[in-house]
Write a protein that holds these residues in place. Structure first.
Motif, PDB file in Angstrom:
ATOM      1  N   TYR B 396       0.816  -1.217   0.000  1.00 35.76           N
ATOM      2  CA  TYR B 396       0.000   0.000   0.000  1.00 35.76           C
ATOM      3  C   TYR B 396       0.849   1.267   0.000  1.00 35.76           C
ATOM      4  N   GLN B 397       2.043   1.196  -0.563  1.00 36.19           N
ATOM      5  CA  GLN B 397       2.940   2.351  -0.486  1.00 36.19           C
ATOM      6  C   GLN B 397       2.436   3.558  -1.262  1.00 36.19           C
ATOM      7  N   SER B 398       1.453   3.361  -2.148  1.00 33.14           N
ATOM      8  CA  SER B 398       0.934   4.519  -2.877  1.00 33.14           C
ATOM      9  C   SER B 398       0.037   5.385  -1.982  1.00 33.14           C
ATOM     10  N   LEU B 399      -0.371   4.851  -0.832  1.00 33.55           N
ATOM     11  CA  LEU B 399      -1.176   5.661   0.088  1.00 33.55           C
ATOM     12  C   LEU B 399      -0.306   6.750   0.702  1.00 33.55           C
ATOM     13  N   ASN B 400      -0.947   7.859   1.065  1.00 38.38           N
ATOM     14  CA  ASN B 400      -0.166   8.879   1.757  1.00 38.38           C
ATOM     15  C   ASN B 400       0.150   8.402   3.179  1.00 38.38           C
ATOM     16  N   ASP B 401       1.022   9.130   3.852  1.00 36.35           N
ATOM     17  CA  ASP B 401       1.509   8.657   5.152  1.00 36.35           C
ATOM     18  C   ASP B 401       0.388   8.445   6.158  1.00 36.35           C
ATOM     19  N   GLU B 402      -0.601   9.339   6.117  1.00 38.79           N
ATOM     20  CA  GLU B 402      -1.691   9.228   7.091  1.00 38.79           C
ATOM     21  C   GLU B 402      -2.495   7.943   6.866  1.00 38.79           C
ATOM     22  N   LEU B 403      -2.859   7.711   5.617  1.00 37.69           N
ATOM     23  CA  LEU B 403      -3.661   6.512   5.317  1.00 37.69           C
ATOM     24  C   LEU B 403      -2.850   5.240   5.512  1.00 37.69           C
ATOM     25  N   LEU B 404      -1.568   5.318   5.181  1.00 37.43           N
ATOM     26  CA  LEU B 404      -0.716   4.144   5.340  1.00 37.43           C
ATOM     27  C   LEU B 404      -0.545   3.809   6.824  1.00 37.43           C
ATOM     28  N   THR B 405      -0.408   4.839   7.622  1.00 38.79           N
ATOM     29  CA  THR B 405      -0.281   4.612   9.059  1.00 38.79           C
ATOM     30  C   THR B 405      -1.570   4.020   9.624  1.00 38.79           C
ATOM     31  N   GLU B 406      -2.706   4.528   9.150  1.00 35.94           N
ATOM     32  CA  GLU B 406      -3.989   3.969   9.609  1.00 35.94           C
ATOM     33  C   GLU B 406      -4.102   2.497   9.232  1.00 35.94           C
ATOM     34  N   ARG B 407      -3.662   2.161   8.019  1.00 36.80           N
ATOM     35  CA  ARG B 407      -3.727   0.766   7.582  1.00 36.80           C
ATOM     36  C   ARG B 407      -2.816  -0.107   8.459  1.00 36.80           C
ATOM     37  N   CYS B 408      -1.667   0.443   8.832  1.00 37.02           N
ATOM     38  CA  CYS B 408      -0.733  -0.307   9.695  1.00 37.02           C
ATOM     39  C   CYS B 408      -1.344  -0.518  11.088  1.00 37.02           C
ATOM     40  N   GLU B 409      -1.979   0.524  11.614  1.00 36.85           N
ATOM     41  CA  GLU B 409      -2.603   0.376  12.929  1.00 36.85           C
ATOM     42  C   GLU B 409      -3.727  -0.657  12.876  1.00 36.85           C
ATOM     43  N   GLN B 410      -4.494  -0.614  11.793  1.00 39.54           N
ATOM     44  CA  GLN B 410      -5.570  -1.592  11.615  1.00 39.54           C
ATOM     45  C   GLN B 410      -4.984  -3.008  11.570  1.00 39.54           C
ATOM     46  N   ALA B 411      -3.845  -3.137  10.906  1.00 40.26           N
ATOM     47  CA  ALA B 411      -3.201  -4.455  10.789  1.00 40.26           C
ATOM     48  C   ALA B 411      -2.677  -4.930  12.146  1.00 40.26           C
ATOM     49  N   ILE B 412      -2.136  -4.020  12.921  1.00 40.60           N
ATOM     50  CA  ILE B 412      -1.659  -4.396  14.258  1.00 40.60           C
ATOM     51  C   ILE B 412      -2.839  -4.884  15.088  1.00 40.60           C
ATOM     52  N   ARG B 413      -3.968  -4.199  14.943  1.00 34.07           N
ATOM     53  CA  ARG B 413      -5.138  -4.587  15.741  1.00 34.07           C
ATOM     54  C   ARG B 413      -5.727  -5.932  15.296  1.00 34.07           C
ATOM     55  N   ASN B 414      -5.350  -6.424  14.123  1.00 32.59           N
ATOM     56  CA  ASN B 414      -5.772  -7.784  13.758  1.00 32.59           C
ATOM     57  C   ASN B 414      -5.352  -8.782  14.831  1.00 32.59           C
ATOM     58  N   TYR B 415      -4.274  -8.443  15.520  1.00 32.67           N
ATOM     59  CA  TYR B 415      -3.707  -9.370  16.512  1.00 32.67           C
ATOM     60  C   TYR B 415      -4.114  -9.011  17.934  1.00 32.67           C
ATOM     61  N   ASP B 416      -4.828  -7.909  18.102  1.00 29.71           N
ATOM     62  CA  ASP B 416      -5.269  -7.474  19.430  1.00 29.71           C
ATOM     63  C   ASP B 416      -4.119  -7.576  20.433  1.00 29.71           C
ATOM     64  N   PRO B 417      -2.974  -6.983  20.101  1.00 31.89           N
ATOM     65  CA  PRO B 417      -1.813  -7.217  20.964  1.00 31.89           C
ATOM     66  C   PRO B 417      -1.977  -6.627  22.358  1.00 31.89           C
ATOM     67  N   CYS B 418      -1.475  -7.347  23.303  1.00 34.19           N
ATOM     68  CA  CYS B 418      -1.510  -6.895  24.686  1.00 34.19           C
ATOM     69  C   CYS B 418      -0.230  -6.120  24.938  1.00 34.19           C
ATOM     70  N   ILE B 419      -0.263  -4.861  24.644  1.00 31.67           N
ATOM     71  CA  ILE B 419       0.954  -4.069  24.834  1.00 31.67           C
ATOM     72  C   ILE B 419       1.135  -3.808  26.323  1.00 31.67           C
ATOM     73  N   SER B 420       0.173  -3.296  26.936  1.00 32.21           N
ATOM     74  CA  SER B 420       0.042  -3.266  28.390  1.00 32.21           C
ATOM     75  C   SER B 420      -1.228  -2.491  28.652  1.00 32.21           C
ATOM     76  N   CYS B 421      -1.782  -2.723  29.806  1.00 35.03           N
ATOM     77  CA  CYS B 421      -3.097  -2.119  30.053  1.00 35.03           C
ATOM     78  C   CYS B 421      -3.049  -0.606  29.992  1.00 35.03           C
ATOM     79  N   SER B 422      -1.927  -0.053  30.272  1.00 34.36           N
ATOM     80  CA  SER B 422      -1.867   1.411  30.326  1.00 34.36           C
ATOM     81  C   SER B 422      -1.098   1.975  29.136  1.00 34.36           C
ATOM     82  N   THR B 423      -0.908   1.192  28.120  1.00 38.69           N
ATOM     83  CA  THR B 423      -0.114   1.661  26.994  1.00 38.69           C
ATOM     84  C   THR B 423      -1.007   1.934  25.797  1.00 38.69           C
TER      85      THR B 423
END
Lengths: 162, 433
Positions: B396-423
């Motif tokens: 998705y490199q043709s997306l601008n930085d904002e949209l690309l970052t949103e796509r990355c965050e969405q992808a991270i949330r696919n895994y529902d990572p437990c970063i820490s309760c307060s993070t």
């Protein structure tokens, strides 16, 4: 510590992580104040997901205790907010991968009409947040000050209800 | 399309309630990812040291503090490991109640994650607050669903977070069947919500992205896995949990204090709901399978963005399973749940909402902990998250930085990572090279 379920009493909500230095403030202060005045307050300790609060604080007199961090403020400084509207953080965009924030819980409560009957937020500036650290002496020393604020608020509620 | 020889750096920080705990960093050159680093703060490390010399009986209560969202998982992995060391077999009623408790945690964790955290990504909202203005009914139903999960944990665990009623051997107090009467009614409503929500979520737009992952999950011959079973994958892994440490290794990355887990030295694995679904589809109830079919989901699904759908199918299943357990529950009149400590080592894996959770302990003959090792789901998934981000940034490199970052965050949330309760994801920083 579990809520007694007595909804006639003001509800103290302590928020924080008891294993992260001054972040434990809300948990420690709520526990100590409730232990000293078990007949006056109900208490909830919230260490994870604040979305639970939406159900728990509806129509209740609520006092939220939490540690706060603002780079320009001195450790131990107390901040008060007497309504949801007064409680603003400097962060406009706050995402979590794992839970919703106090700010988000508040906004959802407003949207759904599940607000508390009355609200007082007491935040104390923390200084150390390391995992495994205890409360700093400065922040711990503020618990008695916070207790005075809580008792004054409780007195005011009593006056209002007379 | 980016011009050749152009460098691009995408970086966003995860910042705790108080200060930064990690970051995501990708550096591109000539339309290829040159470097990617994902750092996630991992709380269990601290607890491993903290547990030493504590009584084995305290371990479930201490480890429950690791996470405010999945305390049951930490309790379950620890009690199973301790009982294995002591040669204790839990009573069938205890086994059923533990499964019920896990159902509660899956329901609350999945409903929080899917509706409050992940759905806004799919619908183009910055957060659940904004989403709730347009989809109020769904957010309110999500809260009802989540509360039902909380109620299970409350009744069985003694409180909603960091349950205090779980002990090595069983429970400190066993509920009366009448304690479940109201809950059972709410579970029926919750089941209906989960069913409707699955269909609603099936209408979301899923990014066109697939990868041939190696999925790892537990597998039990008779049930969809929660507390027991072997560890299997869609390749050739099929091992007893006691052999976990022969196959799974952790590696220190130079840019992070967090450990990355690999299978058989260098294989990247994917654990969590999508892995469970892909490897245990046959163990789902008839109704859950029918629901999956209705939303055109079948194993093997290789689109990680569809994990949101799988989570809701698992929520539906957990509601059904909870009703089944409650209906079959009888108060245990005579139950031996006292465990006598015995020196030794033992391990357990259970299925936390977000994937496999490994615990291994050594205790002495007085029951004091000599050593502890905990490998959280997020550690298992860390490499695959990093790899997904690398692939997605290229795709998705043709997306601008904002949209690309949103796509990355969405992808991270696919895994529902437990970063820490307060993070939290809190601050976005883009630095163009």
């Amino acid at each position: 510590m579990k809520s007694t379920g007595d909804k006639s009493k003001p509800l103290i909500i302590g928020i924080g992580n008891e294993f992260r230095g001054d972040d434990a403030f809300g948990i420690v202060a709520a526990t100590e104040i409730h232990t000293t005045h078990p007949d006056l307050f109900d208490v909830i300790l919230e260490q994870g997901d604040t979305s639970r609060l939406i159900d728990q604080w509806q129509n209740r007199d609520v006092i939220v205790l939490d540690a706060v961090y603002s780079p320009s403020k001195a450790e131990g400084e107390i901040h008060l907010a007497h309504s949801f509207e007064e409680l603003k953080t400097e962060y406009e965009k706050q995402f979590s991968t794992h839970g919703i924030s106090l700010e988000e819980a508040i906004k959802l409560s407003i949207l759904f009409g599940r607000e508390p009957a009355s609200f007082l937020f007491i935040g104390v500036e923390g200084g150390q947040w390391e995992l495994g650290a205890a409360l700093s002496e400065k922040v711990r020393s503020m618990i008695s000050e916070v207790e005075k604020v809580v008792m004054e608020y409780e007195g005011g509620l009593n006056q209002k209800n007379l | 399309m980016k011009e050749q020889n152009q460098s691009r750096v995408i970086k966003f920080d995860y910042i705790a309630r108080v200060e930064g705990e990690g970051s995501f960093y990708v550096k591109m050159k000539d339309n290829k990812v040159e470097e990617s680093r994902l750092k996630i703060f991992e709380p269990p490390r601290f607890f491993e040291g903290f547990l030493k010399k504590r009584s084995f009986r305290e371990v479930p209560d201490i480890t429950a503090r690791i996470c405010g969202i999945c305390p049951v998982a930490y309790q379950m992995s620890s009690v199973h490991a301790m009982e294995k060391i002591c040669g204790f077999k839990a009573h069938p009623t205890v086994r059923a109640l533990r499964r019920l408790l896990y159902c509660g945690e899956w329901i609350e964790s999945h409903s929080l994650h899917t509706f409050m955290l992940h759905a806004p990504d799919f619908l183009g909202y910055p957060d659940v607050i904004t989403m709730a203005k347009d989809h109020r009914e769904w957010v309110e139903r999500a809260l009802t669903l989540k509360k039902t999960g909380n109620d299970i944990v409350n009744i069985l665990g003694g409180r909603e977070i960091h349950p205090i009623n779980v002990k090595v051997g069983g429970f400190y107090r066993y509920p009366q069947p009448s304690d479940f009467a109201e809950l059972r009614k709410r579970l029926e409503e919750a089941q209906e919500i989960a069913h409707a929500a699955t269909k609603w979520m099936a209408g979301l737009e899923f990014p066109d992205y697939e990868f041939d992952y190696e999925y790892v999950a537990m597998s039990h011959p008779e049930e969809y896995p929660m507390n027991e079973g072997r560890l299997i994958s869609n390749r050739n892994l099929d091992i007893d949990v006691k052999d976990y440490e022969k196959h799974f290794t952790e590696e220190h990355m130079y840019y992070s204090t967090t450990l990355h887990t690999s299978l058989d030295k260098d294989k990247v694995i994917y654990t969590g709901p999508l892995a469970r679904f892909n490897l245990n589809y046959d163990r789902l109830s008839k109704e859950a399978k029918k629901l999956a079919k209705e939303v055109h989901l079948k194993p093997i699904c290789n689109n990680p963005f569809k994990s949101i759908l799988v989570r809701m199918i698992e929520t539906f299943y957990a509601c059904q399973e909870a009703i089944k357990i409650i209906d079959g529950y009888e108060y245990p009149e005579d139950i031996n749940d006292e465990v006598v400590p015995k020196a030794g080592k033992g391990e357990a894996v259970t299925e936390a909402p977000r994937g496999i959770l490994f615990h291994r302990y050594e205790i002495d003959d007085e029951g004091l902990v000599v050593s502890a090792r905990i490998v959280a789901p997020t550690s298992h998934n860390q490499k695959v998250i990093e790899d997904d981000l690398r692939r997605l940034v290229e795709k998705y490199q043709s997306l601008n930085d904002e949209l690309l970052t949103e796509r990355c965050e969405q992808a991270i949330r696919n895994y529902d990572p437990c970063i820490s309760c307060s993070t939290h994801f809190l601050k976005l920083e883009i630095d163009r090279g």
